[in-house]
Design a protein around this motif. Structure first.
Motif, PDB file in Angstrom:
ATOM      1  N   ILE A  78       0.856  -1.193   0.000  1.00 21.84           N
ATOM      2  CA  ILE A  78       0.000   0.000   0.000  1.00 21.84           C
ATOM      3  C   ILE A  78       0.894   1.245   0.000  1.00 21.84           C
ATOM      4  O   ILE A  78       1.837   1.338   0.794  1.00 21.84           O
ATOM      5  CB  ILE A  78      -0.903   0.045   1.263  1.00 21.84           C
ATOM      6  N   VAL A  79       0.595   2.184  -0.907  1.00 18.81           N
ATOM      7  CA  VAL A  79       1.259   3.489  -0.842  1.00 18.81           C
ATOM      8  C   VAL A  79       0.274   4.457  -0.186  1.00 18.81           C
ATOM      9  O   VAL A  79      -0.725   4.842  -0.791  1.00 18.81           O
ATOM     10  CB  VAL A  79       1.658   4.007  -2.241  1.00 18.81           C
ATOM     11  N   PHE A  80       0.563   4.810   1.052  1.00 17.93           N
ATOM     12  CA  PHE A  80      -0.347   5.644   1.827  1.00 17.93           C
ATOM     13  C   PHE A  80      -0.145   7.099   1.444  1.00 17.93           C
ATOM     14  O   PHE A  80       0.976   7.594   1.418  1.00 17.93           O
ATOM     15  CB  PHE A  80      -0.077   5.455   3.322  1.00 17.93           C
ATOM     16  N   LYS A  81      -1.250   7.792   1.143  1.00 11.55           N
ATOM     17  CA  LYS A  81      -1.193   9.231   0.835  1.00 11.55           C
ATOM     18  C   LYS A  81      -1.373   9.993   2.145  1.00 11.55           C
ATOM     19  O   LYS A  81      -2.498  10.128   2.633  1.00 11.55           O
ATOM     20  CB  LYS A  81      -2.306   9.607  -0.147  1.00 11.55           C
ATOM     21  N   ASP A  82      -0.278  10.472   2.673  1.00 12.34           N
ATOM     22  CA  ASP A  82      -0.298  11.173   3.959  1.00 12.34           C
ATOM     23  C   ASP A  82      -0.661  12.642   3.733  1.00 12.34           C
ATOM     24  O   ASP A  82       0.042  13.363   3.017  1.00 12.34           O
ATOM     25  CB  ASP A  82       1.091  11.046   4.598  1.00 12.34           C
TER      26      ASP A  82
ATOM     27  N   SER B  80     -11.768   8.834  10.485  1.00 14.81           N
ATOM     28  CA  SER B  80     -11.624  10.058  11.243  1.00 14.81           C
ATOM     29  C   SER B  80     -11.156  11.228  10.388  1.00 14.81           C
ATOM     30  O   SER B  80     -11.404  12.384  10.712  1.00 14.81           O
ATOM     31  CB  SER B  80     -10.626   9.837  12.387  1.00 14.81           C
ATOM     32  N   ARG B  81     -10.508  10.933   9.272  1.00 11.05           N
ATOM     33  CA  ARG B  81     -10.007  12.074   8.488  1.00 11.05           C
ATOM     34  C   ARG B  81     -11.123  12.816   7.761  1.00 11.05           C
ATOM     35  O   ARG B  81     -10.955  13.978   7.366  1.00 11.05           O
ATOM     36  CB  ARG B  81      -8.889  11.622   7.547  1.00 11.05           C
ATOM     37  N   GLY B  82     -12.273  12.170   7.614  1.00 10.75           N
ATOM     38  CA  GLY B  82     -13.423  12.873   7.044  1.00 10.75           C
ATOM     39  C   GLY B  82     -13.929  13.980   7.960  1.00 10.75           C
ATOM     40  O   GLY B  82     -14.570  14.935   7.513  1.00 10.75           O
TER      41      GLY B  82
ATOM     42  N   VAL C  58     -18.328  13.260   2.959  1.00 11.31           N
ATOM     43  CA  VAL C  58     -16.970  13.795   2.812  1.00 11.31           C
ATOM     44  C   VAL C  58     -15.961  12.850   3.459  1.00 11.31           C
ATOM     45  O   VAL C  58     -16.163  12.371   4.577  1.00 11.31           O
ATOM     46  CB  VAL C  58     -16.859  15.187   3.483  1.00 11.31           C
ATOM     47  N   ASP C  59     -14.880  12.581   2.732  1.00 12.01           N
ATOM     48  CA  ASP C  59     -13.743  11.872   3.320  1.00 12.01           C
ATOM     49  C   ASP C  59     -12.468  12.427   2.694  1.00 12.01           C
ATOM     50  O   ASP C  59     -12.518  13.135   1.688  1.00 12.01           O
ATOM     51  CB  ASP C  59     -13.876  10.365   3.091  1.00 12.01           C
ATOM     52  N   ASP C  60     -11.337  12.087   3.315  1.00 13.53           N
ATOM     53  CA  ASP C  60     -10.082  12.619   2.759  1.00 13.53           C
ATOM     54  C   ASP C  60      -9.744  11.964   1.435  1.00 13.53           C
ATOM     55  O   ASP C  60      -9.262  12.628   0.524  1.00 13.53           O
ATOM     56  CB  ASP C  60      -8.921  12.460   3.765  1.00 13.53           C
ATOM     57  N   LEU C  61     -10.040  10.660   1.313  1.00 17.82           N
ATOM     58  CA  LEU C  61      -9.522   9.927   0.160  1.00 17.82           C
ATOM     59  C   LEU C  61     -10.479   8.840  -0.292  1.00 17.82           C
ATOM     60  O   LEU C  61     -11.049   8.129   0.537  1.00 17.82           O
ATOM     61  CB  LEU C  61      -8.162   9.305   0.562  1.00 17.82           C
ATOM     62  N   LEU C  62     -10.653   8.734  -1.607  1.00 17.58           N
ATOM     63  CA  LEU C  62     -11.437   7.653  -2.199  1.00 17.58           C
ATOM     64  C   LEU C  62     -10.467   6.622  -2.771  1.00 17.58           C
ATOM     65  O   LEU C  62      -9.670   6.942  -3.657  1.00 17.58           O
ATOM     66  CB  LEU C  62     -12.322   8.200  -3.326  1.00 17.58           C
ATOM     67  N   ALA C  63     -10.532   5.406  -2.230  1.00 16.90           N
ATOM     68  CA  ALA C  63      -9.692   4.314  -2.757  1.00 16.90           C
ATOM     69  C   ALA C  63     -10.605   3.332  -3.482  1.00 16.90           C
ATOM     70  O   ALA C  63     -11.025   3.613  -4.597  1.00 16.90           O
ATOM     71  CB  ALA C  63      -8.894   3.674  -1.619  1.00 16.90           C
ATOM     72  N   THR C  64     -10.969   2.207  -2.849  1.00  9.13           N
ATOM     73  CA  THR C  64     -11.848   1.239  -3.531  1.00  9.13           C
ATOM     74  C   THR C  64     -13.326   1.647  -3.477  1.00  9.13           C
ATOM     75  O   THR C  64     -14.158   1.068  -4.166  1.00  9.13           O
ATOM     76  CB  THR C  64     -11.731  -0.149  -2.886  1.00  9.13           C
ATOM     77  N   GLY C  65     -13.651   2.601  -2.589  1.00 16.42           N
ATOM     78  CA  GLY C  65     -15.021   3.095  -2.503  1.00 16.42           C
ATOM     79  C   GLY C  65     -15.875   2.391  -1.467  1.00 16.42           C
ATOM     80  O   GLY C  65     -17.015   2.808  -1.222  1.00 16.42           O
ATOM     81  N   GLY C  66     -15.357   1.340  -0.817  1.00 14.24           N
ATOM     82  CA  GLY C  66     -16.177   0.587   0.139  1.00 14.24           C
ATOM     83  C   GLY C  66     -16.645   1.436   1.319  1.00 14.24           C
ATOM     84  O   GLY C  66     -17.798   1.322   1.748  1.00 14.24           O
ATOM     85  N   THR C  67     -15.770   2.283   1.806  1.00 12.16           N
ATOM     86  CA  THR C  67     -16.105   3.110   2.973  1.00 12.16           C
ATOM     87  C   THR C  67     -17.189   4.134   2.625  1.00 12.16           C
ATOM     88  O   THR C  67     -18.185   4.271   3.347  1.00 12.16           O
ATOM     89  CB  THR C  67     -14.830   3.850   3.458  1.00 12.16           C
ATOM     90  N   ALA C  68     -16.978   4.840   1.525  1.00 11.15           N
ATOM     91  CA  ALA C  68     -17.960   5.858   1.120  1.00 11.15           C
ATOM     92  C   ALA C  68     -19.296   5.207   0.750  1.00 11.15           C
ATOM     93  O   ALA C  68     -20.365   5.741   1.077  1.00 11.15           O
ATOM     94  CB  ALA C  68     -17.419   6.678  -0.049  1.00 11.15           C
TER      95      ALA C  68
ATOM     96  N   GLU D 270      -8.428  11.290  -4.834  1.00  6.91           N
ATOM     97  CA  GLU D 270      -9.055  10.110  -5.440  1.00  6.91           C
ATOM     98  C   GLU D 270      -7.976   9.251  -6.100  1.00  6.91           C
ATOM     99  O   GLU D 270      -7.206   9.743  -6.926  1.00  6.91           O
ATOM    100  CB  GLU D 270     -10.077  10.558  -6.499  1.00  6.91           C
ATOM    101  N   LEU D 271      -7.916   7.981  -5.706  1.00  7.91           N
ATOM    102  CA  LEU D 271      -7.029   7.022  -6.378  1.00  7.91           C
ATOM    103  C   LEU D 271      -7.848   6.379  -7.487  1.00  7.91           C
ATOM    104  O   LEU D 271      -8.480   5.340  -7.300  1.00  7.91           O
ATOM    105  CB  LEU D 271      -6.494   5.987  -5.382  1.00  7.91           C
ATOM    106  N   GLY D 272      -7.869   7.043  -8.641  1.00  8.46           N
ATOM    107  CA  GLY D 272      -8.764   6.661  -9.738  1.00  8.46           C
ATOM    108  C   GLY D 272      -8.563   5.232 -10.203  1.00  8.46           C
ATOM    109  O   GLY D 272      -9.520   4.563 -10.595  1.00  8.46           O
TER     110      GLY D 272
END
Ligand code: AMP
Length: 171
Positions: free
Chosen positions: A18-22, A57-59, A117-127, A149-151
């Motif tokens: 995983i490359v984490f976007k900090d 929590s970042r949302g 609202v969230d900080d980052l969209l990855a696979t979309g499961g959370t949103a 967004e990690l398209g």
């Protein structure tokens, strides 16, 4: 303003591959922070938003100031057993295993137009889980809004049918 310059890539966090976007550099820079809040509010300007939901929590970091900017209230969506009042809960898939998110039963009103609202969209499961909670309470998903967004992970597809907007996209 190019907000991508304020994201730090952290390889192999929290696990190998995983490359984490900090977002810490973005939060530490007052101009980048302001630009991200104003940018999100601008993306929402046509969505007729009546309530902002932030995902723990970042949302929360972005959701609360955006709600203030829009002049609407904020509702937290939280990990299990954090909310004190009556809750609705949804289970969703992680890369490995499952997790849960919860919202207060009176967190949004039927018919209310809600921005997620969230900080980052990855696979979309959370949103996606947040949209299920929102709609389960009879509210309307006005859109899902992200700083990053990690398209290439296809989260947008998982949120198919909803408005999806982001400030920085990696394809
Ligand atoms: P997902 O459900 O796959 O869209 O994952 C989104 C959630 O996990 C967001 O709350 C993000 O904060 C976090 N997340 C997932 N992948 C990353 C990543 N590469 N960098 C930073 N945060 C991530």
């Amino acid at each position: 303003m190019d907000l991508s310059k304020f994201l730090r890539d952290v390889p192999d966090f929290p696990k190998p591959g995983i490359v984490f976007k900090d977002i810490s550099p973005l939060l530490a820079d007052p101009r980048a922070l302001r630009a991200s809040i104003e940018g999100l509010a601008e993306l929402m300007s046509k969505a007729r938003v009546e309530r902002v939901i932030g995902i723990e929590s970042r949302g929360f970091i972005f959701g609360v100031p955006v709600a203030l900017e829009l002049g609407v209230g904020f509702t937290p969506v939280r990990k299990p057993k954090k909310l004190p009042w009556k809750t609705r809960s949804v289970e969703y898939d992680l890369e490995y295993g499952k997790d849960r998110l919860e919202i207060h039963e009176d967190g949004v009103e039927p018919g209310q137009r809600v921005a997620i609202v969230d900080d980052l969209l990855a696979t979309g499961g959370t949103a996606k889980a947040a949209t299920v909670l929102t709609q389960g309470l009879g509210a309307v998903v006005a859109g899902c809004f992200f700083v990053v967004e990690l398209g290439f992970l296809g989260g947008r597809k998982k949120l198919g049918g909803h408005v999806v907007e982001s400030l920085v996209r990696f394809d």
